[in-house]
Scaffold this motif. Structure first.
Motif, PDB file in Angstrom:
ATOM      1  N   THR A   1       0.826  -1.189   0.000  1.00 49.55           N
ATOM      2  CA  THR A   1       0.000   0.000   0.000  1.00 49.55           C
ATOM      3  C   THR A   1       0.869   1.250   0.000  1.00 49.55           C
ATOM      4  OG1 THR A   1      -1.701   1.236   1.176  1.00 49.55           O
ATOM      5  CG2 THR A   1      -0.303  -0.172   2.514  1.00 49.55           C
TER       6      THR A   1
ATOM      7  N   ILE B   1      -2.761  -1.335  -2.911  1.00 46.47           N
ATOM      8  CA  ILE B   1      -3.884  -0.521  -2.440  1.00 46.47           C
ATOM      9  C   ILE B   1      -3.455   0.943  -2.416  1.00 46.47           C
ATOM     10  CG2 ILE B   1      -5.548  -0.180  -0.580  1.00 46.47           C
ATOM     11  CD1 ILE B   1      -4.783  -2.998   0.427  1.00 46.47           C
TER      12      ILE B   1
ATOM     13  N   ALA C   1      -8.873   2.583  -2.958  1.00 45.97           N
ATOM     14  CA  ALA C   1      -9.573   2.624  -1.666  1.00 45.97           C
ATOM     15  C   ALA C   1     -10.493   3.845  -1.578  1.00 45.97           C
ATOM     16  CB  ALA C   1      -8.563   2.659  -0.527  1.00 45.97           C
TER      17      ALA C   1
ATOM     18  N   VAL D   1      -7.931   2.314   3.322  1.00 45.07           N
ATOM     19  CA  VAL D   1      -6.735   1.487   3.139  1.00 45.07           C
ATOM     20  C   VAL D   1      -6.564   0.562   4.346  1.00 45.07           C
ATOM     21  CG1 VAL D   1      -4.214   1.543   2.957  1.00 45.07           C
ATOM     22  CG2 VAL D   1      -5.588   3.200   1.671  1.00 45.07           C
TER      23      VAL D   1
END
Lengths: 110, 140
Positions: A29, A47, A70, A97
């Motif tokens: 992420t 993400i 997200a 997230v």
């Protein structure tokens, strides 16, 4: 778990899914694209809340299994079309997230 | 003499959103040539960072990718302002990119460090007001 199964498990909206059978091997992420390029591993579900066109290039170059946008971050149809042409799997979720990471950990064991 | 394949690209400095086209094209060609995914990943990420740098700082430039028997060379040439302090530019987190670039997710000060991270050798020749040439190699 493949991208089809991950999308279903997380109840994600499917924006682009040229290769739903692609295996998700790990999670990454981040929103700073160069940082992502330096750290994300091949086969990751990435993400992010970043939704500009460079996201497609970065996802393709790091060989991500999919991008998960997200918080329902807005994304243009043009960029979704580019993702599809570049073979980038792109999902979207209303979850944050953090919530996505927790769900993936609990449900997908990644 | 080594057999080699050369791919040449013009990097359009006026269009930030199209940056990456050369890297994606190289990625496709290397895939067609049957290189291992990790080699392709390293070459294409290093080249993409170079492309982005040329668009942000140098109004574009030229890129050349040479596939040799034992290595892939990436040569990036621009006529930008040059790099005043290479040691500083190589530090993760150091960036001179403007705010509009940061809002696109770049300008994290990771470009040059990533290029070094993903290649086996990297050399920077730069002259203020004249331009910069970066030569990188990835061993096959």
């Amino acid at each position: 778990m493949n991208v089809n199964e991950l999308a279903s498990t997380l109840n994600c909206e499917i924006l682009s899914l040229p290769d739903g059978e692609r295996l998700v091997e790990n999670i990454y992420t981040g929103d700073l694209l160069s940082w992502v390029m330096g750290r994300a591993e091949s086969g990751c579900a990435w993400i992010t809340i970043m939704t500009n066109v460079n996201v497609c290039a970065v996802a393709s170059l790091v060989d991500a299994a999919c991008v998960i946008i997200a918080e329902n971050a807005e994304i243009s149809d043009e960029i979704i079309a580019i993702a599809s042409v570049k073979g980038v799997n792109m999902l979207r979720s209303c979850a944050s997230v953090y919530e996505l990471c927790v769900s993936i950990h609990e449900k997908a064991n990644l | 003499m080594d057999e080699q394949l050369i791919f040449r690209y013009e990097i359009d400095g006026s269009n930030f959103t199209s940056a990456g086209e050369a890297s994606v094209s190289v990625k496709k060609k290397l895939r067609q040539l049957g290189f291992a995914p990790e080699i392709i990943r390293r070459v294409s990420i290093a080249m993409y960072e170079g492309e982005i740098n040329m668009v942000i700082h140098a109004h574009g430039g030229k890129a050349e990718v040479v596939v040799k028997n034992d290595r892939i060379e990436i040569i990036l040439d621009d006529h930008g302002p040059g790099i005043p302090n290479i040691d500083l530019a190589m530090q993760e987190g150091f960036s001179t990119a403007p705010d509009n670039i940061r809002s696109l997710g770049f300008g994290a000060g990771m470009g040059l460090p990533n290029m070094k991270r993903y290649t086996d050798t990297m050399a920077i020749q730069t002259e203020l007001g004249v331009g910069t040439r970066i030569t990188m190699t990835v061993n096959i």
